[in-house]
Design a protein around this motif. Structure first.
Motif, short mmCIF file in Angstrom:
data_model
loop_
_atom_site.label_atom_id
_atom_site.label_comp_id
_atom_site.label_asym_id
_atom_site.label_seq_id
_atom_site.Cartn_x
_atom_site.Cartn_y
_atom_site.Cartn_z
N ILE A 112 -108.37 -2.09 28.03
CA ILE A 112 -107.76 -1.05 27.19
C ILE A 112 -106.26 -1.00 27.45
N VAL A 113 -105.48 -0.95 26.38
CA VAL A 113 -104.04 -0.74 26.49
C VAL A 113 -103.71 0.62 25.89
N LEU A 114 -103.22 1.54 26.72
CA LEU A 114 -102.75 2.83 26.23
C LEU A 114 -101.25 2.76 26.02
N VAL A 115 -100.81 3.04 24.80
CA VAL A 115 -99.39 3.05 24.47
C VAL A 115 -98.99 4.47 24.11
N GLY A 116 -98.17 5.11 24.95
CA GLY A 116 -97.72 6.47 24.70
C GLY A 116 -96.38 6.49 24.01
N ARG A 117 -96.29 7.19 22.88
CA ARG A 117 -95.04 7.25 22.12
C ARG A 117 -94.23 8.48 22.48
N GLU A 118 -92.92 8.33 22.44
CA GLU A 118 -92.02 9.49 22.46
C GLU A 118 -92.27 10.26 21.16
N ASP A 119 -92.31 11.59 21.25
CA ASP A 119 -92.50 12.38 20.04
C ASP A 119 -91.32 12.16 19.10
N ILE A 120 -91.60 12.14 17.80
CA ILE A 120 -90.57 11.85 16.81
C ILE A 120 -89.60 13.01 16.62
N GLY A 121 -89.97 14.21 17.12
CA GLY A 121 -89.05 15.34 17.08
C GLY A 121 -89.25 16.25 15.88
N TRP A 122 -88.49 17.35 15.90
CA TRP A 122 -88.61 18.35 14.83
C TRP A 122 -88.20 17.81 13.48
N ASP A 123 -87.13 17.06 13.46
CA ASP A 123 -86.62 16.54 12.19
C ASP A 123 -86.88 15.05 12.03
N HIS A 124 -87.83 14.54 12.81
CA HIS A 124 -88.18 13.12 12.77
C HIS A 124 -86.97 12.23 13.03
N ASP A 125 -86.11 12.69 13.94
CA ASP A 125 -84.87 11.96 14.19
C ASP A 125 -84.73 11.48 15.63
N PHE A 126 -85.80 11.65 16.45
CA PHE A 126 -85.74 11.15 17.82
C PHE A 126 -85.80 9.62 17.81
N LYS A 127 -84.95 9.00 18.59
CA LYS A 127 -85.00 7.56 18.71
C LYS A 127 -86.08 7.19 19.71
N ARG A 128 -86.90 6.23 19.35
CA ARG A 128 -87.95 5.81 20.26
C ARG A 128 -88.22 4.33 20.07
N ALA A 129 -88.84 3.74 21.06
CA ALA A 129 -89.08 2.30 21.03
C ALA A 129 -90.13 1.94 19.99
N ASN A 130 -90.03 0.74 19.46
CA ASN A 130 -91.06 0.23 18.57
C ASN A 130 -92.29 -0.15 19.38
N VAL A 131 -93.44 0.01 18.80
CA VAL A 131 -94.68 -0.33 19.49
C VAL A 131 -94.68 -1.80 19.89
N SER A 132 -94.20 -2.65 19.00
CA SER A 132 -94.21 -4.09 19.27
C SER A 132 -93.37 -4.45 20.49
N ASP A 133 -92.31 -3.66 20.75
CA ASP A 133 -91.46 -3.94 21.92
C ASP A 133 -92.15 -3.59 23.23
#
Length: 380
Positions: free
Chosen positions: A265-286
């Motif tokens: 199993i691979v668990l990939v946790g994302r940074e929340d996208i934020g209130w205005d969907h403007d948080f910068k976060r890594a791509n899943v593929s990276d």
């Protein structure tokens, strides 16, 4: 819990137009409905107009901020009254048996509407204070003969509108399930959670018996910017104190990070996208290596968005919360009409998407859309 903040659940100007529209509709309805209810009274016409106008203005003002308790309860009173109107019309024009003469009397005085309103509110209070497990069974050829259970909990908003004892009761039931993996999907606390309660809830969740540990992804409320605090103006804990409370409880934070479990199993946790969907976060593929694609890949994202990105990256399962399944009618209806993923299981070619309604709710002390839940996903 504090129910006194009737108008203070946040105000967002982009929703003001909806508040004005609903306010005009409900205000006009209240004007004529109240006047009709006073037809048989001994009040003068001018007094009837004044009373009706005052109530109509109150209804209009209540609806201006649709993110408030005032708007929700006013909306429900309006819907309850409409239902009473429909029953009155059915009784008058469709039913041949007119023996139930009490119906028009109850309707005219508004008693029938208040009965329906009370039923709606009681149902909502029950919904906010009862938690159930929702179970999904998924199959894959990526894990051989093994099987794994993933327990997902999100949107607790601890010690705000729901009885905290329900969390302890839920944890006891979760321990009986003996999950392999526990995921806290964000908004476990929010900007109204007291600091001591924040520490307490993570200590409790960190104590859950699981084979491979407890993991955390952030939501949009637990690190909410002060400007969005809808009651107190500032949180009682810092982001650093939040992180310390999480990690000191033995919970691993997956913020744009992955972890491999049992080489299956691979668990990939994302940074929340934020209130205005403007948080910068890594791509899943990276975050993934070539060898990861032979394993069962689970993306943990607080908000159920960017489905196409995950689908394009060969993800097997995406689990989210955030939506509360609308929580109060008719928000789920609007979400579904706009194509949002509000609640339940969705199939996207080979990728499964699960959206939880959450263990509790936000702001409003009631829930009449879906149920409060924690999710058990069995991968076989």
């Amino acid at each position: 819990m504090d129910y006194t903040h009737f108008y203070t659940l946040g105000f967002f100007t982009e929703y003001l137009i909806f508040g004005i529209i609903f306010g005009i509709i409900i205000g006009l309805y209240a004007l004529f409905r109240v006047y009709f209810a006073m037809n048989d009274s001994k009040l003068s016409k001018n007094k009837k107009i004044i009373i009706s106008s005052i109530i109509a203005i109150i209804a209009f003002v209540n609806m201006l901020n649709i993110w408030s308790n005032a708007a929700v309860f006013t909306l429900y009173l309006f819907l309850a009254s409409l239902l009473a109107d429909v029953i009155r019309l059915v009784w008058k024009y469709l039913l041949k048996d007119k023996s139930l003469k009490i119906v028009p009397r109850l309707h005219k005085k508004g008693i029938l509407a208040f009965i329906f309103f009370a039923i709606i509110v009681i149902h909502g209070l029950y919904g906010m204070n009862h938690v159930d497990v929702t179970e999904y069974n998924l199959t894959t050829d990526k894990i051989g003969n093994e099987s794994y259970s993933i327990l997902f909990i999100s949107d607790v908003h601890y010690d705000t509108i729901q009885n905290p004892e329900l969390v302890n009761e839920s944890i006891s039931k979760i321990n009986e399930l003996k999950p392999d993996i526990v995921v806290l999907g964000g908004d476990i606390v929010d900007e109204r959670t007291p600091k001591d309660s924040m520490k307490e809830v993570f200590k409790e969740f960190g104590s859950i018996n699981s084979t491979y540990g407890v993991y955390y992804v952030y939501g949009n409320h637990d690190r909410q910017p002060y400007v969005h605090d809808y009651i107190n103006g500032t949180r009682t804990y810092t982001n650093k104190e939040l992180d310390q409370a999480i990690t000191s409880s033995g919970i691993k934070i997956l913020n744009d990070k992955k972890v491999i479990i049992d080489d299956n199993i691979v668990l990939v946790g994302r940074e929340d996208i934020g209130w205005d969907h403007d948080f910068k976060r890594a791509n899943v593929s990276d975050m993934l290596d070539e060898s990861d694609y032979s394993k069962y890949i689970v993306v943990l994202d607080h908000q159920p968005i960017r489905k196409d990105e995950d689908l394009g990256n060969g993800i097997d399962l995406q689990i989210s919360g955030h939506t509360h399944a609308g929580q109060v009618f008719p928000f789920k209806l609007f979400m579904d009409l706009t194509g949002s993923y509000s609640y339940g299981l969705y199939m996207h070619h080979k990728m499964v998407q699960i959206v939880s309604s959450g263990l509790a709710g936000w702001g409003w002390p009631i829930r009449n859309e879906e149920k409060c839940e924690y999710v058990l996903v069995n991968v076989n």
